[in-house]
Design a protein around this motif. Structure first.
Motif, PDB file in Angstrom:
ATOM      1  N   ALA A  68       0.837  -1.207   0.000  1.00 30.52           N
ATOM      2  CA  ALA A  68       0.000   0.000   0.000  1.00 30.52           C
ATOM      3  C   ALA A  68       0.867   1.250   0.000  1.00 30.52           C
ATOM      4  O   ALA A  68       0.567   2.236  -0.698  1.00 30.52           O
ATOM      5  N   ILE A  69       1.965   1.220   0.768  1.00 31.70           N
ATOM      6  CA  ILE A  69       2.880   2.360   0.816  1.00 31.70           C
ATOM      7  C   ILE A  69       3.541   2.567  -0.542  1.00 31.70           C
ATOM      8  O   ILE A  69       3.652   3.691  -1.038  1.00 31.70           O
ATOM      9  N   ALA A  70       3.974   1.469  -1.173  1.00 30.66           N
ATOM     10  CA  ALA A  70       4.631   1.573  -2.474  1.00 30.66           C
ATOM     11  C   ALA A  70       3.682   2.144  -3.527  1.00 30.66           C
ATOM     12  O   ALA A  70       4.083   2.976  -4.352  1.00 30.66           O
ATOM     13  N   ARG A  71       2.435   1.723  -3.513  1.00 36.05           N
ATOM     14  CA  ARG A  71       1.482   2.207  -4.524  1.00 36.05           C
ATOM     15  C   ARG A  71       1.155   3.684  -4.306  1.00 36.05           C
ATOM     16  O   ARG A  71       1.026   4.453  -5.276  1.00 36.05           O
ATOM     17  N   ALA A  72       1.044   4.088  -3.051  1.00 32.47           N
ATOM     18  CA  ALA A  72       0.821   5.518  -2.771  1.00 32.47           C
ATOM     19  C   ALA A  72       2.036   6.335  -3.195  1.00 32.47           C
ATOM     20  O   ALA A  72       1.909   7.441  -3.741  1.00 32.47           O
ATOM     21  N   LEU A  73       3.231   5.787  -2.948  1.00 32.33           N
ATOM     22  CA  LEU A  73       4.457   6.478  -3.352  1.00 32.33           C
ATOM     23  C   LEU A  73       4.539   6.574  -4.869  1.00 32.33           C
ATOM     24  O   LEU A  73       4.921   7.624  -5.415  1.00 32.33           O
ATOM     25  N   GLY A  74       4.192   5.486  -5.552  1.00 33.13           N
ATOM     26  CA  GLY A  74       4.218   5.500  -7.008  1.00 33.13           C
ATOM     27  C   GLY A  74       3.316   6.582  -7.589  1.00 33.13           C
ATOM     28  O   GLY A  74       3.707   7.317  -8.501  1.00 33.13           O
ATOM     29  N   PRO A  84       4.630   7.499 -15.971  1.00 32.70           N
ATOM     30  CA  PRO A  84       4.016   6.453 -15.158  1.00 32.70           C
ATOM     31  C   PRO A  84       5.056   5.757 -14.279  1.00 32.70           C
ATOM     32  O   PRO A  84       6.229   5.629 -14.668  1.00 32.70           O
ATOM     33  N   VAL A  85       4.635   5.330 -13.094  1.00 28.65           N
ATOM     34  CA  VAL A  85       5.502   4.559 -12.197  1.00 28.65           C
ATOM     35  C   VAL A  85       4.837   3.200 -11.978  1.00 28.65           C
ATOM     36  O   VAL A  85       3.759   3.116 -11.384  1.00 28.65           O
ATOM     37  N   ALA A  86       5.481   2.160 -12.466  1.00 23.18           N
ATOM     38  CA  ALA A  86       4.937   0.804 -12.372  1.00 23.18           C
ATOM     39  C   ALA A  86       5.408   0.138 -11.080  1.00 23.18           C
ATOM     40  O   ALA A  86       6.605   0.184 -10.755  1.00 23.18           O
TER      41      ALA A  86
END
Length: 340
Positions: A68-74, A84-86
Motif C-alpha cells: 500500500a505504501i509503495a502504490r501511494a508512493l508511485g 508512469p511509475v509501475a
C-alpha cells in the motif's frame, strides 16, 4: 659565412610581444572550455529524464502494508517525474529478493525500490549468496517514513513502569516473556535494551506484528516488543500499556509515552522506509529522483496512506539514513567474517 639575423628591438618590447601571445592563447583556451561546457549543458537540456516509465520495486507481496505504501508512493512520484511509475512486487528471502532486483539493475534511474531497514541491515547477514552487502553497495535516495518501535505490557499487569519491569526481571530471571519478531529490527532492539538493562527475559519470536500481537492478547506473554503501528490499536482500547518507545524523541501523537533514552537506556532505533537505487546513477538523474521523492513525501494522498498506518511521514537525507543503516549493519554483523 651566413649572416646571423639579430632582433634589434629592445628586450622589453620582445617580452611584451611574448606575453601578449601567451595571453591570446589563454583567452582562446578559455573560450574553447566555455563552448564545451555550454555544449554539455545544451546536451543535458536536450536529454531530459525520465523519458519513459519508472519501475518501483517493493520487496513484499501485493496486498500488505508495504505494498500500500509503495502504490501511494508511485502515484505521488508520477506528478514530479511526469511519467508512469509501475509497481513491481518481489517477495522472498526475508525481503532481500526485492532489494537484490533493484541493486543489481542497470543504474540508469529507471528502476528504484522502497523498503525498510530490516532486510537491508539485518536479514542481509543471514541470507546466503547475496550480491550486495553493507549500505555502501547501494544508493539511498532518502527516507520517507519512520515507524517507532515500542515495548508494551499487559494493561492489567501490576508492573506499572519500565523500572518495575527491570526490577522484577532481575529478581526473577527468565520468568517474564516478550513477544517480538524474529531476526529483524525488533529483535535487534530488544536485545540491545536487555543487554543494557542486564535482564533475562524469555524471547518468544513471531513472523510479524499480527502474530506477536495475537500471542500477547492471548496472554501468552507479559510483554510485546513490536512496532507502534502494530500495538497502537490495543493501547487505544485499553488492552496494552506502553512503557516507552525506542525513537529519538517522543511521538507527537502520544507525547505521554517516554523514550527509552529518557529513562536511562540509550537505545534508539526506528524502522525506516527508504527509497533506494543501484549504485552509480548519473548525478543529474539522481538529483531528479531525489527531488521527486522530496515532493512525493508532501503529497496529500501519500501522507494519508502512511498516517493511516501510524507511520510518521517525513523526508530524511540519504546520507543520514546511510549512516544509520551502516551502524545497524555493523552492530548485527556476525562475529566471523561474512564476506560482505
Amino acid at each position: 659565412m651566413r649572416a646571423r639575423l639579430v632582433d634589434s628591438r629592445p628586450q622589453i618590447i620582445r617580452r611584451t610581444i611574448r606575453g601578449s601571445l601567451k595571453m591570446r592563447m589563454l583567452v582562446v583556451m578559455t573560450i574553447a572550455a566555455n563552448l564545451s561546457l555550454a555544449g554539455s549543458l545544451a546536451q543535458a537540456a536536450d536529454d531530459p529524464f525520465p523519458t519513459k516509465p519508472v519501475t518501483l520495486t517493493v520487496n513484499y507481496g501485493a496486498g500488505g502494508g508495504s505494498d500500500a505504501i509503495a502504490r501511494a508512493l508511485g502515484r505521488a512520484l508520477e506528478k514530479p517525474l511526469k511519467q508512469p511509475v509501475a509497481i513491481e512486487n518481489i517477495a522472498g528471502g526475508a525481503g532481500t529478493r526485492g532489494v537484490t532486483a533493484v541493486v543489481t539493475a542497470e543504474p540508469d534511474g529507471y528502476q528504484i525500490g522502497v523498503a525498510t531497514n530490516s532486510p537491508m541491515t539485518i536479514a542481509v547477514h543471514t541470507v546466503k549468496g547475496l550480491s550486495w552487502g553493507n549500505p555502501s553497495t547501494y544508493d539511498i535516495l532518502g527516507g520517507i517514513g519512520i515507524v517507532y518501535n515500542t515495548i508494551c505490557i499487559q494493561a492489567d499487569s501490576p508492573l506499572k513502569t519500565l523500572d518495575d519491569v527491570v526490577k522484577y526481571a532481575k529478581e526473577n530471571p527468565g520468568k517474564l516473556k516478550v513477544a517480538s519478531i524474529a531476526g529483524g529490527i525488533n529483535q535487534y532492539t530488544w536485545d540491545a535494551f536487555a543487554k543494557k538493562a542486564n535482564i533475562n527475559v524469555r524471547f518468544v519470536p513471531y513472523s510479524g506484528d499480527a502474530d506477536g500481537v495475537a500471542s500477547f492478547l492471548g496472554k501468552n506473554t507479559e510483554l510485546a516488543a513490536l512496532t507502534w503501528p502494530g500495538l497502537k490499536a490495543q493501547v487505544e482500547v485499553g488492552k496494552a500499556r506502553p512503557l516507552a518507545v525506542f525513537g529519538p524523541e517522543r511521538m507527537s501523537s502520544n507525547p505521554d509515552v517516554p523514550t527509552f533514552k529518557e529513562l536511562g537506556y540509550d537505545v534508539v532505533t526506528t524502522s525506516d522506509y527508504v527509497v533506494y537505487a543501484p549504485k552509480g546513477i548519473p548525478e543529474a538523474k539522481r538529483r531528479v529522483l531525489v527531488e521527486a521523492v522530496k515532493q512525493a513525501v508532501s503529497d496529500p494522498d501519500f501522507v494519508r496512506v502512511l498516517s493511516a498506518q501510524n507511520i510518521q511521514v517525513q523526508f530524511t537525507d540519504g546520507e543520514k539514513i546511510t549512516r544509520q543503516f551502516t551502524e545497524i549493519f555493523n552492530a548485527t554483523a556476525p562475529s566471523t567474517p561474512s564476506g560482505k
